[in-house]
Design a protein around this motif. Structure first.
Motif, PDB file in Angstrom:
ATOM      1  N   LYS B 126       0.812  -1.221   0.000  1.00  0.00           N
ATOM      2  CA  LYS B 126       0.000   0.000   0.000  1.00  0.00           C
ATOM      3  C   LYS B 126       0.845   1.271   0.000  1.00  0.00           C
ATOM      4  CE  LYS B 126      -4.002  -1.997   2.259  1.00  0.00           C
ATOM      5  NZ  LYS B 126      -4.562  -2.240   3.574  1.00  0.00           N
ATOM      6  N   ASP B 127       1.970   1.237   0.761  1.00  0.00           N
ATOM      7  CA  ASP B 127       2.748   2.466   0.918  1.00  0.00           C
ATOM      8  C   ASP B 127       3.944   2.538  -0.017  1.00  0.00           C
ATOM      9  OD1 ASP B 127       1.085   3.253   3.124  1.00  0.00           O
ATOM     10  OD2 ASP B 127       2.165   1.804   4.359  1.00  0.00           O
ATOM     11  N   GLY B 128       4.229   1.445  -0.702  1.00  0.00           N
ATOM     12  CA  GLY B 128       5.337   1.457  -1.660  1.00  0.00           C
ATOM     13  C   GLY B 128       6.711   1.478  -1.024  1.00  0.00           C
ATOM     14  N   ALA B 129       6.842   0.872   0.162  1.00  0.00           N
ATOM     15  CA  ALA B 129       8.155   0.862   0.830  1.00  0.00           C
ATOM     16  C   ALA B 129       9.136   0.025   0.011  1.00  0.00           C
ATOM     17  CB  ALA B 129       8.021   0.303   2.236  1.00  0.00           C
ATOM     18  N   VAL B 130      10.340   0.577  -0.173  1.00  0.00           N
ATOM     19  CA  VAL B 130      11.338  -0.109  -0.983  1.00  0.00           C
ATOM     20  C   VAL B 130      12.272  -0.936  -0.098  1.00  0.00           C
ATOM     21  CG1 VAL B 130      13.036   1.772  -1.004  1.00  0.00           C
ATOM     22  CG2 VAL B 130      12.848   0.244  -2.977  1.00  0.00           C
ATOM     23  N   MET B 131      12.208  -0.683   1.202  1.00  0.00           N
ATOM     24  CA  MET B 131      13.024  -1.443   2.160  1.00  0.00           C
ATOM     25  C   MET B 131      12.255  -1.536   3.479  1.00  0.00           C
ATOM     26  SD  MET B 131      15.115  -0.907   5.050  1.00  0.00           S
ATOM     27  CE  MET B 131      16.023   0.610   5.147  1.00  0.00           C
ATOM     28  N   ILE B 132      12.335  -2.702   4.119  1.00  0.00           N
ATOM     29  CA  ILE B 132      11.696  -2.891   5.429  1.00  0.00           C
ATOM     30  C   ILE B 132      12.805  -3.106   6.454  1.00  0.00           C
ATOM     31  CG2 ILE B 132      10.170  -4.376   6.810  1.00  0.00           C
ATOM     32  CD1 ILE B 132       8.642  -2.828   4.675  1.00  0.00           C
ATOM     33  N   THR B 133      12.660  -2.498   7.615  1.00  0.00           N
ATOM     34  CA  THR B 133      13.694  -2.665   8.653  1.00  0.00           C
ATOM     35  C   THR B 133      13.062  -2.580  10.042  1.00  0.00           C
ATOM     36  OG1 THR B 133      15.780  -1.782   9.520  1.00  0.00           O
ATOM     37  CG2 THR B 133      14.244  -0.183   8.561  1.00  0.00           C
ATOM     38  N   ALA B 143      10.425 -14.277  10.010  1.00  0.00           N
ATOM     39  CA  ALA B 143       9.163 -14.242   9.260  1.00  0.00           C
ATOM     40  C   ALA B 143       9.143 -13.075   8.273  1.00  0.00           C
ATOM     41  CB  ALA B 143       7.987 -14.123  10.237  1.00  0.00           C
ATOM     42  N   VAL B 144       9.573 -11.902   8.704  1.00  0.00           N
ATOM     43  CA  VAL B 144       9.530 -10.716   7.823  1.00  0.00           C
ATOM     44  C   VAL B 144      10.600 -10.825   6.740  1.00  0.00           C
ATOM     45  CG1 VAL B 144       9.744  -8.201   7.758  1.00  0.00           C
ATOM     46  CG2 VAL B 144       8.539  -9.279   9.640  1.00  0.00           C
ATOM     47  N   GLN B 145      11.732 -11.410   7.101  1.00  0.00           N
ATOM     48  CA  GLN B 145      12.807 -11.592   6.116  1.00  0.00           C
ATOM     49  C   GLN B 145      12.320 -12.467   4.960  1.00  0.00           C
ATOM     50  OE1 GLN B 145      17.300 -11.970   6.949  1.00  0.00           O
ATOM     51  NE2 GLN B 145      16.553 -14.058   7.126  1.00  0.00           N
ATOM     52  N   ALA B 146      11.599 -13.534   5.300  1.00  0.00           N
ATOM     53  CA  ALA B 146      11.072 -14.440   4.257  1.00  0.00           C
ATOM     54  C   ALA B 146      10.057 -13.693   3.388  1.00  0.00           C
ATOM     55  CB  ALA B 146      10.438 -15.657   4.908  1.00  0.00           C
ATOM     56  N   LEU B 147       9.244 -12.855   4.007  1.00  0.00           N
ATOM     57  CA  LEU B 147       8.250 -12.088   3.244  1.00  0.00           C
ATOM     58  C   LEU B 147       8.938 -11.119   2.275  1.00  0.00           C
ATOM     59  CD1 LEU B 147       5.025 -11.092   3.347  1.00  0.00           C
ATOM     60  CD2 LEU B 147       6.165  -9.103   4.293  1.00  0.00           C
ATOM     61  N   CYS B 148       9.967 -10.436   2.767  1.00  0.00           N
ATOM     62  CA  CYS B 148      10.685  -9.472   1.931  1.00  0.00           C
ATOM     63  C   CYS B 148      11.370 -10.179   0.761  1.00  0.00           C
ATOM     64  CB  CYS B 148      11.712  -8.702   2.756  1.00  0.00           C
ATOM     65  SG  CYS B 148      10.938  -7.579   3.942  1.00  0.00           S
ATOM     66  N   GLN B 149      11.870 -11.372   1.021  1.00  0.00           N
ATOM     67  CA  GLN B 149      12.489 -12.159  -0.056  1.00  0.00           C
ATOM     68  C   GLN B 149      11.462 -12.442  -1.151  1.00  0.00           C
ATOM     69  OE1 GLN B 149      15.740 -13.251  -0.258  1.00  0.00           O
ATOM     70  NE2 GLN B 149      15.294 -14.130  -2.267  1.00  0.00           N
ATOM     71  N   GLU B 150      10.271 -12.847  -0.721  1.00  0.00           N
ATOM     72  CA  GLU B 150       9.214 -13.159  -1.709  1.00  0.00           C
ATOM     73  C   GLU B 150       8.769 -11.892  -2.441  1.00  0.00           C
ATOM     74  OE1 GLU B 150       6.064 -14.809   0.627  1.00  0.00           O
ATOM     75  OE2 GLU B 150       7.380 -16.358   1.443  1.00  0.00           O
ATOM     76  N   ALA B 151       8.697 -10.779  -1.687  1.00  0.00           N
ATOM     77  CA  ALA B 151       8.151  -9.550  -2.268  1.00  0.00           C
ATOM     78  C   ALA B 151       9.178  -8.802  -3.118  1.00  0.00           C
ATOM     79  CB  ALA B 151       7.652  -8.632  -1.154  1.00  0.00           C
ATOM     80  N   GLY B 152      10.459  -9.131  -2.947  1.00  0.00           N
ATOM     81  CA  GLY B 152      11.472  -8.440  -3.721  1.00  0.00           C
ATOM     82  C   GLY B 152      11.853  -7.088  -3.165  1.00  0.00           C
ATOM     83  N   VAL B 153      11.926  -7.006  -1.826  1.00  0.00           N
ATOM     84  CA  VAL B 153      12.456  -5.786  -1.204  1.00  0.00           C
ATOM     85  C   VAL B 153      13.563  -6.196  -0.234  1.00  0.00           C
ATOM     86  CG1 VAL B 153      10.292  -4.480  -1.368  1.00  0.00           C
ATOM     87  CG2 VAL B 153      10.794  -5.761   0.700  1.00  0.00           C
ATOM     88  N   ILE B 154      14.374  -5.231   0.148  1.00  0.00           N
ATOM     89  CA  ILE B 154      15.475  -5.510   1.079  1.00  0.00           C
ATOM     90  C   ILE B 154      14.937  -5.499   2.509  1.00  0.00           C
ATOM     91  CG2 ILE B 154      17.585  -4.491   2.077  1.00  0.00           C
ATOM     92  CD1 ILE B 154      18.175  -5.826  -0.529  1.00  0.00           C
ATOM     93  N   PHE B 155      15.438  -6.419   3.342  1.00  0.00           N
ATOM     94  CA  PHE B 155      15.105  -6.427   4.769  1.00  0.00           C
ATOM     95  C   PHE B 155      16.383  -6.186   5.560  1.00  0.00           C
ATOM     96  CE2 PHE B 155      14.649  -8.940   8.795  1.00  0.00           C
ATOM     97  CZ  PHE B 155      13.772  -8.055   9.403  1.00  0.00           C
ATOM     98  N   MET B 156      16.412  -5.098   6.305  1.00  0.00           N
ATOM     99  CA  MET B 156      17.546  -4.797   7.177  1.00  0.00           C
ATOM    100  C   MET B 156      17.071  -5.074   8.606  1.00  0.00           C
ATOM    101  SD  MET B 156      19.834  -3.758   4.987  1.00  0.00           S
ATOM    102  CE  MET B 156      21.151  -2.850   5.764  1.00  0.00           C
ATOM    103  N   ALA B 157      17.491  -6.224   9.166  1.00  0.00           N
ATOM    104  CA  ALA B 157      16.968  -6.676  10.455  1.00  0.00           C
ATOM    105  C   ALA B 157      17.288  -5.702  11.581  1.00  0.00           C
ATOM    106  CB  ALA B 157      17.546  -8.045  10.773  1.00  0.00           C
TER     107      ALA B 157
END
Lengths: 343, 445
Positions: B126-133, B143-157
């Protein structure tokens, strides 16, 4: 043998908390017929009465410490409680040290007021509604109360220690002839158990030996007939709600040195306390107390390493397992009366 | 029975698509990517800060959010610049990221995996975030890392300490700056040997979930290598609030050390209970009884109050470090908020800057370009000394702090003292020991 005595002792203080909360729950259910899911929140509010008094006692003004700096390099300022200025350092420190026991006096009027406001302001409108509605509204109230506490006090636990005189533990094993260090028991847990016993005794005596208690018991047995005799039973039941809130609150006040309080501590106890009430028998005060101690002791035994090795995971389910067995064999619980919550 | 019709035009089309697909792997280099999830098109770029805003770790989450807000300020050229002034890479100019102003959205993980995934998904879709952290739990991080992998965004734990995050559950799109259980064990062991000797009997109480197991395993392995004996390791339910029935039998077991593999409320309560039972005043096997808390957090230590005094543990970072990076960050954070940052705030701030820097160096927001820029990246000036983002598992390797509860704290923030800065080399391990497959980066769209 020493391990068994040790776990019985541990179970007694845990059972004390269950028994005190379940006692209040049963009082409310027995008098008003309300299933109060906000009762755990009352326990939590009691605990935060102790935190509040401790913070009031610790109200301070800042004094610069010469030659020392804070994390930003500014002169370090030390908090000096106003109580030190008023009573001198020794007396002021002693008052702060005893803030938890003193919070009993602080909590009683607050908890009675909270209970009465809760009953008059919200719960009385749900007397004639189904139990499911009562559960929903009181559960919602519990969430609101805990979020209010979280807003003002934060999510982290707040350490609120016992007076220095009750810190540490004593070697109960050595006192009864066992080897040293086999049965160690903290002083404050002993205090908590004794306190719970006094409160439970006082509630029973109040109901048993006072005219007020007699009327309440009569109301619990037959509300309509007592009303027909010209007695305002509703007013008395409101007072009983305040009393039950005070019992839960006092249980919370004295619990804070055992585990630092946080905003969800009420929820942690709520479900278990309901199991205690059901196992003890809905509406039965002695049943609630007996089941509280029984389940506390059983929970302690189930967390012994030897028991977990034998039945993995038993420590997580023991209370529910016992509840199932008791309800299968005695559907009304240990001391349940016929006709309570039955159509 | 189906009928297949081949046409010249169809064959050409299919061939072109297949050819482009086969050529893709060699085409995946920095700056060359166009199509990827939430590619920023306007003058702004949106980052998603997924932190616990409710639930038991809400205070830690609030500190993470403060750090992210500070990082955004610095990235956009506001404030004093904080660690951007001490960071060894000079790619960040204080003009946003790649000239785009940094904006952010926040989500509430509630420290629940499903809620954290839902909030991350919402920020991406919805918000168009290009990276989740962000985050304060290993279960949530995995769990969030796996989601980001599927969605194609970077996850910085954010704060996640389990070996699994960059071990068996590692993902190409995920990166962790925080240290892990293995490193805690490796850093603590020599200090424990020096202070408590090599002949000790340890009793472990372990939170019954993923992080607890990896921490128990790490501390057991390290201490047994010293010559310590593990008397027992007992799992405690995560929902446990009163640990008396688990602590009371410790003395009967003949143990002279209690290791509390607990975090958060579990740690506060188990440590408080252990001190209540007077364990630290006891003499067992002719030695003083000792307690160890492998993972310390200042916010949690505050909950345990004076019970933390003299107890050893490890931490990722502490505000009292005296390197230039730490001083710059503490000054910046302390001036804005009035108190020093926690280790959770530090790791989140650093992760935000590291992501922005990687994008600048790569010249693209494409996750695969960012992955390339972060893999094997060596940097300094961020508070932990020279640091490597290892390519094999996306884990940062840097110095680890061994700390002890302070005997005479001067303030409510001054609870831990640094006993040893364990060099990165001492806590480095072979990337293959925890298994898992990094896989390949996913740019999404």
């Amino acid at each position: 043998m020493d391990a068994i005595i040790l776990q019985i002792l541990n179970g007694l203080d845990k059972g004390s908390a269950y028994a005190l909360i379940a006692l209040g729950l049963t009082l409310i259910f027995g008098t008003l017929g309300v299933v109060n899911f906000a009762h755990g929140a009352l326990f939590m509010i009691g605990a935060f009465c102790a935190v509040t008094l401790s913070r009031l006692f610790n109200l301070s003004h800042e004094v610069e410490v010469p030659g020392q700096t804070d994390f930003l390099g500014n002169p370090l300022k030390k908090d000096v409680p106003y109580l030190h200025d008023i009573f001198g350092e020794a007396t002021g420190s002693a008052i702060i040290d005893w803030s938890v026991p003193l919070a009993i006096l602080f909590a009683i009027p607050i908890m009675i007021a909270v209970g009465v406001i809760m009953e008059r302001g919200l719960i009385k409108y749900f007397y004639k509604r189904p139990h499911a509605d009562q559960i929903l509204v009181t559960f919602g109230l519990a969430i609101v109360l805990q979020e209010i506490i979280k807003y003002y006090y934060g999510a982290n636990p707040i350490p609120t220690p016992a007076p220095d005189a009750f810190k540490g533990s004593f070697d109960f094993g050595a006192m009864i002839g066992f080897a040293e260090n086999t049965i160690i028991y903290p002083y404050w847990r002993l205090v908590y158990f004794c306190f719970a016993a006094v409160i439970i005794g006082a509630v029973f005596a109040f109901l048993q030996f006072t005219t007020f208690g007699m009327v309440v018991r009569a109301g619990m047995a037959d509300r309509e007939t007592v009303g027909l005799l010209g007695i305002n039973i509703d007013k008395r039941f409101t007072i009983m709600f305040g009393l039950a809130a005070a019992v839960a609150g006092l249980a919370g006040v004295m619990y804070v040195p055992i585990n630092p309080p946080n905003y969800h501590m009420g929820m942690d106890f709520l479900v278990l306390s309901f199991v205690v009430v059901v196992v003890g028998g809905m509406g039965s005060l002695p049943g609630a107390v007996a089941a509280g101690f029984l389940l506390g002791v059983l929970e302690s035994f189930a967390s012994m390493r030897e028991v977990i090795d034998l039945i993995p995971g038993i420590n997580q389910v023991i209370i529910y397992l016992v509840a199932i067995i008791i309800l299968l064999t005695r559907p009304r619980g240990l001391m349940g009366r016929k006709g309570v919550m039955e159509d | 029975m189906s009928k297949t019709t081949l046409t010249r035009r169809g064959v050409l089309k299919t061939g072109a698509v297949a050819g482009a697909g086969l050529a893709l792997p060699t085409y995946l280099s920095a700056a060359g990517h166009e199509g990827f999830t939430n590619a920023p098109t306007g003058s702004t770029v949106t980052l998603g800060f997924n932190v616990p805003q409710s639930g038991p770790y809400a205070d830690e989450g609030a500190d993470e959010l403060r750090a992210y807000e500070l990082a955004v300020e610095h990235l956009n050229g506001e404030g004093d610049g904080g660690m951007m002034n001490t960071f060894s890479s000079k790619a960040l100019q204080g003009n946003g990221i790649l000239g785009k102003k940094v904006e952010y959205v926040t989500g509430d993980t509630q420290t629940k995996s499903d809620a954290a995934r839902a909030s991350a998904k919402s920020m991406i879709e919805k918000d168009g975030a290009v990276m989740i952290t962000g985050g304060s739990s290993s279960g949530v991080a995995v769990a969030v890392q796996a989601l980001c992998q599927e969605a194609g965004v970077i996850f910085m734990a954010g704060l996640t300490h389990s070996n699994d995050t960059t071990g068996k559950d590692k993902k190409a799109n995920g990166f962790r700056h925080f240290f892990n259980s293995y490193m805690s064990g490796a850093a603590l062991a020599p200090i424990l040997a020096a202070n408590y000797g090599n002949d000790r009997k340890a009793y472990h109480l372990t939170a019954d979930y993923n992080w607890g197991y990896t921490t128990e395993e790490a501390v057991k392995t390290s201490t047994e290598a010293l010559g310590w004996e593990t008397v027992a390791a007992v799992r405690t339910p995560l929902t446990q609030t009163d640990f008396s029935s688990y602590i009371a039998p410790v003395l009967q077991s003949g143990a002279d050390v209690l290791v509390l593999n607990h975090y958060g409320g579990n740690m506060v309560n188990s440590l408080t209970n252990a001190v209540q039972f007077g364990l630290r005043d006891k003499l067992v096997n002719g030695k003083n009884f000792e307690i160890i808390v492998p993972l310390y957090s200042r916010l949690m230590a505050r909950g345990a109050g004076e019970n933390v005094k003299g107890i050893f543990g490890s931490t990722n970072w502490h505000w009292s470090l005296q390197d230039e990076g730490t001083k710059a960050f503490v000054k910046s954070f302390g001036t804005k908020y009035g108190f020093p940052p926690s280790q959770a705030a530090h790791t989140c701030y650093v992760q935000a800057l590291l992501y922005a820097d990687a994008v600048e160096r790569a010249g693209s927001f494409n996750p695969c370009a960012v992955v390339e820029a972060l893999e094997g990246f060596e940097f300094d000036g961020m508070g932990n000394g020279p640091t490597l983002y290892r390519a094999e598992d996306h884990q940062c390797f840097k110095d680890v702090l061994v700390v002890k509860g302070k005997e005479n704290p001067t303030s409510e923030f001054d609870l831990l003292e640094i006993v040893e800065v364990t060099p990165a080399a001492q806590v480095t391990y072979d990337a293959s020991i925890f298994g898992g497959e990094l896989g390949t980066c996913n740019p999404g769209a």
